[in-house]
Structure formats: C-alpha cells, structure tokens
Design a protein around this motif. Structure first.
Motif: not given
Length: 288
Positions: A41-44, A144-153, A156-160, A197-203
C-alpha cells in the motif's frame, strides 16, 4: 403445428450457434486487486506517471495467452486468446487499477504530462512471460520487468524482474472461463503486489527527500486527498479538481475542501496549505 415446429427448431439452431460461437470466443478478464498487503500500500504522497507496459514475448501474438489440451466446460478452442485488450493493455490496466486501490495517485502517460512537473515518479516496464496452459495440470507463469524512475533527476530508483509460477489440478468440476480468468487474475495480482512492495521500499529511501523538497514549486503547496470509497469528487470552493485519490497544487493559506459522492453525505473541512510542503488528508465518507 408445422409452423410452430419450424419456429421451435429454428430457435434451437440459433441458440446452438450462439453457444458454440461463445465457447470458441476470446477470454475476457475483469481484473480486481483484492485485499492489498500493507507492504504494497502507498506510503507517502508521490504522484506516479504510469507509462504503458510493452509485450516483449517472442513468437506469440499480442492477444495469445496459452494452449488448451483438456476439456473446458464453456470453451471450445485449443488456444486462450484475450478479448478486446492484448497482454500489454491487460497488464497496464491492472497496474493502474492496483496502484489506485493501494492509495497511489496515478496519471496515465502522455507526452505533455511527461514533460510537465505534475508527477514525481515514472513506472514502466515490459512483459517477459505471460502464459497459462490448460491441461491435466494447469501451468501458469507471469514475469514482468518494471522500473521506478525519479521524474526530477531521471535517476532509476529501482529496476527488477518479478515472476510468479504455479500449477494446479483443475478439480472434479474441471475448468471454465470463470476459473481460468480467476487463475490469471490471482497470479497477476501476486506479481503486482511484489512490484509495489519494491516501489514502496525505494520510495522510502533518502532519495525521496530530494523529490519532496524540489518537486513542489515556490509559492504553492501540495494537497493529497485519499478517500474511502475512492472516486469522490473534490472541490475547493466552487472549483472542481477531479476525483480521489488526487494530488493538487494550491496557494498557501486556508482552503475549504468539499468531498461529494452520490449516496454519501457531503463532507466539508478547512485545510491549511503551507508553502512548498505537503498536506495529506484521508477521509471515510458516511452513507446517507
């Protein structure tokens, strides 16, 4: 009597054709996220730009899911083919539904939105495996391969790569369209929960503080609104902003927020917005 019999047999014939056509038709999947684990679940507060997933499976049609070698009660075909949407559209739609249900604020990708400052993070990816074979034992695999990227910078915060494999005995009653669609949804749900879960941990990592400090322009604050149930109309004064969950920029000061949903009591409250800061409100509406 003859006319009656002709009419009767014509009706039976047409019904038989319709049933046979339906049995040979493609499979429709109504994805539901179900109960979402706390870790998913969303954190932040970050707003996510969801880019369409791509299908990189080799040697298969975009709508193809798997083969059928055993009897399915209401399916007369040897292949599982998706109805209306292809595998990439199914996964992208499931991600959108799941992210929203988990409390994330999600916006669909457009070139203009990617170039704007309205989102904090980008999620995208590709389908490597998506297969369900119906046989003496049903075998399923989704990867499924996914990546989480900071829009500002642009970092890549996470890829897996997240995968889920399983098999099952279809049971005494055998398979049907409903059980097949349910098995696909259940497995896809497990994959997406692991991704979130990975997205949350890296956020939660320190890099998010940079997003928090830099993504909110000078002279405004951000208001994040989540409601139960979701899709509640959000107003400040007479201005309609959209449906919850929602993230909006407002000028610093006191704003009157109104939440409206048919069949529920209207909710009003005054909210303080601070310059370059985030204000979050989570509200549960009461039925009328």
């Amino acid at each position: 009597t003859m006319n009656y019999l002709k009419s009767f047999y014509s009706t039976v014939f047409l019904l038989t054709i319709l049933v046979m056509t339906g049995c040979a038709g493609p499979l429709s999947i109504a994805y539901r996220p179900g109960v979402i684990p706390d870790a998913s679940q969303a954190k932040g507060y970050p707003t996510i730009l969801l880019k369409p997933y791509t299908d990189t499976r080799e040697g298969v049609e975009p709508h193809y899911i798997g083969k059928v070698t055993e009897v399915v009660t209401d399916m007369n075909t040897d292949r599982i083919i998706l109805d209306k949407e292809d595998a990439a559209s199914l996964v992208t739609g499931a991600m959108r539904t799941h992210l929203t249900a988990a409390g994330f604020i999600v916006k669909d990708w457009t070139p203009g939105l990617e170039a704007s400052d309205d989102t904090d993070l980008i999620i995208n990816g590709e389908i490597k495996r998506f297969r369900l074979d119906i046989g003496a034992r049903d075998e399923i695999e989704i990867e499924i391969a996914s990546s989480l990227t900071s829009k500002k910078t642009g970092k890549v915060l996470w890829a897996g790569v997240i995968s889920e494999k399983g098999d099952r005995f279809p049971g005494v009653m055998g398979n049907s369209r409903r059980t097949i669609a349910g098995y696909i949804s259940k497995t896809l749900r497990a994959v997406i929960n692991k991704i979130l879960k990975e997205v949350n941990e890296n956020i939660q990592m320190a890099v998010i503080s940079g997003i928090k400090d830099m993504s909110i322009p000078e002279g405004v604050g951000r208001l994040v609104i989540r409601t139960e149930p979701p899709r509640v109309e959000v107003y400040t004064g007479a201005i309609y902003h959209g449906m919850s969950p929602l993230s909006i920029y407002l000028e610093p000061g006191i704003n009157e927020v109104t939440l409206r949903l048919k069949g529920f009591k209207e909710m009003r409250e005054k909210v303080s917005i601070r310059n370059r800061d985030v204000t979050e409100i989570d509200r549960i509406l009461e039925k009328e």
